[in-house]
Motif scaffolding. Structure first.
Motif, PDB file in Angstrom:
ATOM      1  N   PHE A 140       9.903  35.203   4.329  1.00 38.50           N
ATOM      2  CA  PHE A 140      10.830  36.373   4.518  1.00 38.50           C
ATOM      3  C   PHE A 140      10.178  37.658   4.296  1.00 38.50           C
ATOM      4  O   PHE A 140       9.702  37.816   3.115  1.00 38.50           O
ATOM      5  N   PHE A 189      15.926  35.881  -8.243  1.00 43.01           N
ATOM      6  CA  PHE A 189      16.966  35.188  -7.649  1.00 43.01           C
ATOM      7  C   PHE A 189      17.370  33.814  -8.269  1.00 43.01           C
ATOM      8  O   PHE A 189      16.637  33.042  -8.810  1.00 43.01           O
ATOM      9  N   GLY A 190      18.758  33.489  -8.247  1.00 39.26           N
ATOM     10  CA  GLY A 190      19.389  32.115  -8.672  1.00 39.26           C
ATOM     11  C   GLY A 190      19.028  31.156  -7.694  1.00 39.26           C
ATOM     12  O   GLY A 190      18.518  31.402  -6.477  1.00 39.26           O
ATOM     13  N   PRO A 191      19.425  30.178  -7.981  1.00 35.76           N
ATOM     14  CA  PRO A 191      19.236  28.844  -6.856  1.00 35.76           C
ATOM     15  C   PRO A 191      20.108  28.959  -5.990  1.00 35.76           C
ATOM     16  O   PRO A 191      19.872  28.043  -4.908  1.00 35.76           O
ATOM     17  N   GLN A 245      10.678  30.828   0.476  1.00 41.72           N
ATOM     18  CA  GLN A 245      11.975  29.938   0.291  1.00 41.72           C
ATOM     19  C   GLN A 245      11.590  28.504   0.670  1.00 41.72           C
ATOM     20  O   GLN A 245      11.674  28.287   1.794  1.00 41.72           O
ATOM     21  N   GLU A 278      11.697  44.259 -10.133  1.00 42.63           N
ATOM     22  CA  GLU A 278      12.064  42.873  -9.218  1.00 42.63           C
ATOM     23  C   GLU A 278      13.218  42.371  -9.456  1.00 42.63           C
ATOM     24  O   GLU A 278      13.631  42.037 -10.649  1.00 42.63           O
ATOM     25  N   ARG A 325      15.307  26.026  -1.373  1.00 41.52           N
ATOM     26  CA  ARG A 325      16.186  27.138  -1.118  1.00 41.52           C
ATOM     27  C   ARG A 325      15.989  28.266  -2.017  1.00 41.52           C
ATOM     28  O   ARG A 325      16.522  29.382  -1.938  1.00 41.52           O
ATOM     29  N   GLN A 326      15.180  28.121  -3.013  1.00 43.26           N
ATOM     30  CA  GLN A 326      15.047  29.031  -3.987  1.00 43.26           C
ATOM     31  C   GLN A 326      14.374  30.299  -3.602  1.00 43.26           C
ATOM     32  O   GLN A 326      13.156  29.921  -2.799  1.00 43.26           O
ATOM     33  N   MET A 327      14.474  31.303  -3.730  1.00 45.29           N
ATOM     34  CA  MET A 327      13.970  32.679  -3.113  1.00 45.29           C
ATOM     35  C   MET A 327      12.935  32.965  -4.312  1.00 45.29           C
ATOM     36  O   MET A 327      13.115  33.185  -5.499  1.00 45.29           O
ATOM     37  N   GLN A 337      19.699  31.699   9.077  1.00 45.33           N
ATOM     38  CA  GLN A 337      19.679  33.085   9.071  1.00 45.33           C
ATOM     39  C   GLN A 337      19.046  33.580   7.690  1.00 45.33           C
ATOM     40  O   GLN A 337      18.804  32.900   6.728  1.00 45.33           O
ATOM     41  N   ASP A 338      18.829  34.923   7.761  1.00 42.97           N
ATOM     42  CA  ASP A 338      18.266  35.846   6.689  1.00 42.97           C
ATOM     43  C   ASP A 338      19.039  35.973   5.913  1.00 42.97           C
ATOM     44  O   ASP A 338      20.452  36.295   6.125  1.00 42.97           O
ATOM     45  N   PHE A 364      23.479  33.589  -2.664  1.00 41.81           N
ATOM     46  CA  PHE A 364      22.519  34.002  -3.839  1.00 41.81           C
ATOM     47  C   PHE A 364      23.015  35.341  -4.588  1.00 41.81           C
ATOM     48  O   PHE A 364      23.335  36.141  -4.351  1.00 41.81           O
ATOM     49  N   THR A 372      14.121  37.673   9.811  1.00 40.29           N
ATOM     50  CA  THR A 372      14.565  36.547  10.185  1.00 40.29           C
ATOM     51  C   THR A 372      13.886  35.423   9.546  1.00 40.29           C
ATOM     52  O   THR A 372      14.233  34.315   9.519  1.00 40.29           O
ATOM     53  N   LEU A 414      25.019  30.088   2.012  1.00 40.12           N
ATOM     54  CA  LEU A 414      24.277  29.811   0.873  1.00 40.12           C
ATOM     55  C   LEU A 414      24.531  31.275  -0.025  1.00 40.12           C
ATOM     56  O   LEU A 414      24.095  32.306   0.779  1.00 40.12           O
ATOM     57  N   LEU A 428       9.429  35.486  -5.061  1.00 41.19           N
ATOM     58  CA  LEU A 428       8.909  36.563  -4.686  1.00 41.19           C
ATOM     59  C   LEU A 428       7.300  36.249  -4.599  1.00 41.19           C
ATOM     60  O   LEU A 428       6.860  35.683  -5.701  1.00 41.19           O
ATOM     61  N   GLN A 477      23.516  34.042   2.868  1.00 40.70           N
ATOM     62  CA  GLN A 477      22.530  33.606   3.869  1.00 40.70           C
ATOM     63  C   GLN A 477      23.230  32.541   4.592  1.00 40.70           C
ATOM     64  O   GLN A 477      23.299  31.274   4.001  1.00 40.70           O
ATOM     65  N   TYR A 523       9.150  37.157   0.537  1.00 39.48           N
ATOM     66  CA  TYR A 523       9.547  36.285  -0.353  1.00 39.48           C
ATOM     67  C   TYR A 523       9.185  34.708   0.432  1.00 39.48           C
ATOM     68  O   TYR A 523       9.311  34.592   1.590  1.00 39.48           O
TER      69      TYR A 523
END
Lengths: 116, 114
Positions: free
Chosen positions: A91, B105-107, A39, B102, A43-45, B41-42, B90, A108, B88, A47, B37, A37
């Protein structure tokens, strides 16, 4: 429990060059999925790429490809022809393939900076 | 294409207050996941829902609760907020369950606890 390790906190690459991000994982499962992923600063994740463990062929998505070594439990991401827009946190993530509802276990992260 | 919507995008609360985060999945998606998050951090999995039923639970504090409604939107309720809850949050959604579906994710909602 599954763990995902990314040993490179930060990496830098120049535009148009190639960079490889490392990821190792630990699991007793035989069937699973692995993901990368992205970011960005927003901060949007997002794929980037996905690999099914039962597939021997490495996944590719345009400039992104993986080197999946199941026996070594290694899953690296190669970015070719790096672009400024590739600057982001990356990530590595793991997901079991059992039936049911699948949660992602993240590493991490590796912060990638692409410079002109 | 429609994406996952989270509201609010930013939230500031005091310690011991309550917060409610909302997630609206992509239309037709029936599975919702919540992740937290922390700074630097992850993301850590909190909880997930499928067809309005809780399906999996991660490291979610007892002070937190969540549910999925008939229209598939989900709400994460957080009570007795602590400084360490600043993070944060998500939400992700998928069509169906399983690793092959799949997660989008949102913002995210950035929660700051003062």
């Amino acid at each position: 429990a599954q763990t995902v390790t990314q040993s490179q906190p930060e990496m830098s690459v120049q535009e148009a060059e190639t960079v490889t991000l490392s990821c190792t994982y630990d699991t007793s499962e035989n069937n699973y999925y692995l993901f990368w992923y992205k970011q960005p600063p927003s901060r949007q994740m997002i794929l980037v790429i996905r690999q099914e463990a039962y597939k021997q062929q490495n996944a590719t998505e345009n400039r992104f490809s993986v080197n999946f070594q199941k026996a070594a439990k290694s899953f690296s991401l190669k970015i070719s022809d790096s672009q400024l827009g590739d600057t982001a946190m990356y990530f590595c993530a793991f997901m079991k393939q059992n039936t049911g509802f699948q949660k992602l276990v993240f590493g991490t992260g590796t912060r990638l900076l692409v410079s002109p | 294409a429609a994406g996952v919507i989270q509201s609010p995008r930013h939230l500031i609360k005091e310690k011991r207050e309550t917060a409610t985060l909302k997630c609206y999945p992509i239309p037709r998606h029936d599975t919702v996941y919540w992740y937290q998050q922390g700074p630097g951090q992850d993301p850590q999995f909190l909880i997930s829902f499928y067809e309005k039923m809780q399906s999996d639970k991660g490291s979610i504090p007892d002070r937190f609760s969540a549910q999925q409604f008939s229209d598939y939107h989900s709400e994460l309720n957080m009570s007795s907020l602590e400084l360490g809850d600043s993070a944060l949050y998500f939400c992700a959604s998928s069509l169906g369950r399983g690793a092959y579906n799949e997660q989008f994710f949102g913002p995210g909602t950035r929660l700051t606890v003062l």
